[in-house]
Design a protein around this motif. Structure first.
Motif, short mmCIF file in Angstrom:
data_model
loop_
_atom_site.label_atom_id
_atom_site.label_comp_id
_atom_site.label_asym_id
_atom_site.label_seq_id
_atom_site.Cartn_x
_atom_site.Cartn_y
_atom_site.Cartn_z
N ARG A 16 0.81 -1.22 0.00
CA ARG A 16 0.00 0.00 0.00
C ARG A 16 0.83 1.26 0.00
NH1 ARG A 16 -0.70 -1.59 5.68
NH2 ARG A 16 0.02 0.10 6.99
N TYR A 17 2.14 1.14 0.12
CA TYR A 17 2.99 2.32 0.21
C TYR A 17 3.56 2.77 -1.12
CZ TYR A 17 2.84 1.09 5.10
OH TYR A 17 2.41 0.78 6.34
N GLY A 18 3.65 1.88 -2.09
CA GLY A 18 4.28 2.23 -3.35
C GLY A 18 5.79 2.09 -3.23
N LYS A 21 7.31 5.18 -1.12
CA LYS A 21 6.46 5.89 -0.19
C LYS A 21 6.37 5.24 1.17
CE LYS A 21 3.69 7.81 -3.86
NZ LYS A 21 2.43 7.79 -4.55
N GLY A 22 7.04 4.16 1.43
CA GLY A 22 6.92 3.57 2.76
C GLY A 22 7.67 2.28 2.88
N PRO A 23 7.43 1.57 3.98
CA PRO A 23 8.20 0.38 4.28
C PRO A 23 8.22 -0.67 3.18
CG PRO A 23 6.95 1.04 6.19
CD PRO A 23 6.51 1.91 5.05
N GLN A 79 6.93 14.53 10.49
CA GLN A 79 7.06 14.82 11.92
C GLN A 79 7.78 13.70 12.65
OE1 GLN A 79 2.85 15.22 12.20
NE2 GLN A 79 2.89 17.46 12.25
N VAL A 80 7.44 12.46 12.31
CA VAL A 80 8.10 11.31 12.94
C VAL A 80 9.57 11.25 12.52
CG1 VAL A 80 8.14 8.78 13.08
CG2 VAL A 80 5.96 10.02 13.23
N ARG A 81 9.84 11.46 11.23
CA ARG A 81 11.22 11.47 10.74
C ARG A 81 12.06 12.49 11.51
NH1 ARG A 81 11.36 14.43 5.62
NH2 ARG A 81 11.13 16.07 7.17
N VAL A 107 6.52 5.86 9.29
CA VAL A 107 7.94 5.83 8.95
C VAL A 107 8.15 5.73 7.44
CG1 VAL A 107 8.82 5.01 11.16
CG2 VAL A 107 8.06 3.36 9.46
N ALA A 108 7.21 6.28 6.69
CA ALA A 108 7.31 6.26 5.23
C ALA A 108 8.56 6.96 4.72
CB ALA A 108 6.06 6.89 4.61
#
Length: 192
Positions: A16-18, A21-23, A79-81, A107-108
């Motif tokens: 689902r992230y591409g 775009k993510g994990p 923000q998390v990064r 964490v994307a």
């Protein structure tokens, strides 16, 4: 007439992230390596009241040392990064071996985190939180200080540092009744 069909296998869902775009599908850190050498961290978020606030939790695997990540403005990937970079940047170099996270979209931007900190990010398999067992256990302990249903934005950076200090001063059976702070001090003394 149709051939007999075998029993259906597990449902598979596309990433689902591409691609960027993510994990997605990334290597998982060997639990043997992480269990025997220091500097490997497990991370997650604990979520507050109405899913509107969060705090990041980092636990070093061999010492069980805890660092809490202040997220006063939300838990979007940027923000998390930024909060993870700020927290990890204060660590000594020998404590920056790796970070293992779940498959959360927060964490994307993990590649940007890795570039900024020179710390690789690994992901546990979906639905297998025990692959971050130290972190899951610590999150349970944290709920003694930060109960479910609490608005986590009310805690300042200083409040979180005080909670982490208390957890790091608590004896643990898994450490032979040492505290995480004692174990971390021993590691740093031998690493220098």
């Amino acid at each position: 007439m149709h051939a007999a069909r075998s029993a259906p296998g597990p449902l598979r869902h596309p990433n689902r992230y591409g691609a960027d775009k993510g994990p997605g599908r990334h290597p998982r850190l060997s639990t043997t390596a992480a269990a025997t050498t220091s500097g490997h961290w497990e991370g997650d978020l604990i979520i507050g009241k109405a899913h509107t606030s969060a705090i990041g939790t980092l636990v070093e695997r061999t010492t069980r040392f805890v660092a809490l990540v202040h997220l006063p403005n939300g838990r979007q990937p940027a923000q998390v990064r930024d909060a993870l970079v700020q927290t990890v940047s204060s660590l000594p170099a020998q404590l920056k071996s790796s970070l293992t996270w779940d498959q959360g979209s927060e964490v994307a931007l993990h590649t940007q985190f890795s570039t900024a900190t020179d710390m690789p990010v690994f992901f546990c398999d979906p639905g297998k939180p025990w692959q971050r067992g130290s972190n899951e256990n610590t999150n349970g302990l944290l709920r003694q200080y930060l109960p479910k249903g609490t608005d986590l934005t009310r805690y300042s950076r200083g409040d979180l540092d005080a909670v982490a200090a208390e957890l790091n001063s608590r004896s643990r059976k898994t450490l032979g009744w040492d505290t995480p702070a004692e174990r971390l001090a021993k590691f740093l003394a031998t690493a220098n």
